[in-house]
Design an enzyme around this catalytic site. Structure first.
Site, PDB file in Angstrom:
ATOM      1  N   TRP A  57       0.615  -1.270   0.249  1.00 34.95           N
ATOM      2  CA  TRP A  57       0.493  -0.220   0.162  1.00 34.95           C
ATOM      3  C   TRP A  57       0.937   1.206  -0.036  1.00 34.95           C
ATOM      4  CZ3 TRP A  57      -4.450  -1.444  -1.395  1.00 34.95           C
ATOM      5  CH2 TRP A  57      -4.712  -2.646  -1.651  1.00 34.95           C
TER       6      TRP A  57
ATOM      7  N   ASP B  86      -1.611   6.654   6.501  1.00 36.46           N
ATOM      8  CA  ASP B  86      -2.745   5.659   5.726  1.00 36.46           C
ATOM      9  C   ASP B  86      -2.990   4.553   7.213  1.00 36.46           C
ATOM     10  OD1 ASP B  86      -4.294   3.971   4.828  1.00 36.46           O
ATOM     11  OD2 ASP B  86      -2.909   2.885   3.170  1.00 36.46           O
TER      12      ASP B  86
ATOM     13  N   LYS C 265     -12.346  -2.333   7.007  1.00 38.66           N
ATOM     14  CA  LYS C 265     -11.202  -2.705   7.722  1.00 38.66           C
ATOM     15  C   LYS C 265     -11.646  -3.431   9.508  1.00 38.66           C
ATOM     16  CE  LYS C 265      -8.651  -3.126   4.439  1.00 38.66           C
ATOM     17  NZ  LYS C 265      -7.679  -2.226   3.789  1.00 38.66           N
TER      18      LYS C 265
END
Ligand SMILES: *Cc1c(COP(=O)(O)O)cnc(C)c1O
Length: 360
Positions: free
Chosen positions: A102, A172, A196
């Site tokens: 990511w 993030d 999530k």
């Protein structure tokens, strides 16, 4: 009906209590005569929902008043472009720490809009650790430094934030939002996809310091400009109304659980059960260096691919689903977000123990 223990990295489990409230309100929200799904976002009822959701998020995360909270769409992945378009705006430079896929995607996307620099990386050891950095590693002229706080795929977590001097830090936090307290004031911006730890897929949370806004690049599409959304209370266009309502229910559940200090305590307890087992097992072992271990995503292997496969298959039969590791790491991964009850982890460990005895 028997619900499984779902160890998926995302979308992932939601608290059962939240699903029950959602079910009870599905046909009629309050005395509105309609479902939240059917409600115009321009109604008093819906405005109350989005305002309360923002207020609860601000309260739970202690978000200071000089930060905007935005409810956006496009997932965390859209932020990989929105961040440079909006914030790489003074010297057209930004620094990145590459701790996994990511972080790397954020870096590559930013490189399309300006000068993106990879300052450090843990690619040499399959991202099994967080590379150490000092303030001197970062360009004081960078517009921001970007990190991925919790690496969903590789299972590492930043426990000490990088020292970046006066350069704003952007993180993030898709897979660790609301898992423990976080000092928002240390960041220029935080962002997270909801699926999530917060809600079903469909909303992305952006928490951004107000003074950083207002200088987006000229090429920035209207919908990708933070100011478009901050000036319109995240209602420039139709927001993901039902997902925001679900996020609101999850936030109420977190408050009831005792807030983020209590969540952290519970998450540490859950993770310790699994890590202690892994550290003492003769068959299974964790893939991350102990000091950088995530509380949310726990990758582990047996060292034997056939055995890994057998384990994942038998675990599924026993009601523990989505334990297959990411294709780039192999083995297994147990994602144990806020909504995973402690019994789920205890039962998984008991199952692993039994599997180990039967297969050694
Ligand atoms: C899941 C995840 C993403 C991608 O999120 P999308 O909402 O699917 O775009 C980005 N970063 C991290 C850390 C993630 O866990």
């Amino acid at each position: 009906m028997s619900r499984v223990y779902n160890f998926s990295a995302g979308p992932s489990m939601l608290p059962e209590e939240v699903l029950q409230i959602a079910a009870s309100e599905l046909l009629e929200y309050g005395s509105s005569g309609q479902s939240v799904m059917e409600m115009s976002h321009r109604t008093k009822e819906y405005e109350a929902i989005i305002h309360q959701t923002e207020a609860d998020l601000r309260e739970i995360m202690s978000i200071p008043d000089n930060y905007e909270v935005l409810f956006l769409q496009g997932g965390a992945s859209t932020q990989f472009a929105m961040i440079p378009l909006n914030l790489m705006n003074k010297n057209n430079k930004a620094d990145f720490v590459i701790t996994g896929q990511w972080a790397n995607k954020a870096y590559k996307e930013a490189a399309r809009y300006g000068s993106a620099r990879a300052v450090a990386s843990s690619a040499d050891k399959t991202y099994s650790y967080i590379p150490k950095t000092t303030a001197a590693d970062f360009d004081p002229e960078a517009d921001y430094v970007h990190i991925c706080m919790n690496n969903t795929i590789y299972g590492t977590l930043y426990k000490n934030l990088p020292e970046t001097g006066s350069v704003p830090l952007i993180a993030d936090i898709s897979s660790c939002i609301l898992s423990e307290p976080i000092d928002v004031s240390k960041f220029g911006m935080l962002y997270a996809g909801a699926q999530k730890n917060l809600a079903p897929a469909g909303v992305t949370i952006v928490i951004v310091r107000k003074d950083l806004l207002g200088n987006a690049m000229d090429i920035t599409p209207t919908m990708l400009n933070y100011v478009t959304h901050s000036e319109n209370g995240s209602m420039f266009n139709t927001p993901p109304t039902y997902t925001i309502y679900m996020a609101g229910l999850v936030l109420k559940w977190i408050k009831k659980m005792g807030g983020l200090t209590a969540m952290k305590e519970l998450n540490e307890k859950k993770a310790a059960i699994l890590y202690n087992f892994l550290d003492n097992s003769k068959m299974f072992k964790g893939t991350v260096v102990p000091e950088d271990r995530s509380l949310m995503n726990v990758p582990f292997v047996t060292g034997n691919e056939e055995l890994d496969k057998k384990f994942v298959a038998e675990a599924k039969e026993a009601g523990f689903i989505n334990l297959k590791g990411h294709r780039s790491v192999g083995g297994m991964r147990a994602s144990i977000y806020n909504a995973m009850p402690i019994e789920g982890v205890e039962k998984l460990v008991a199952f692993m123990q039994k599997f180990e005895e039967e297969n050694m």
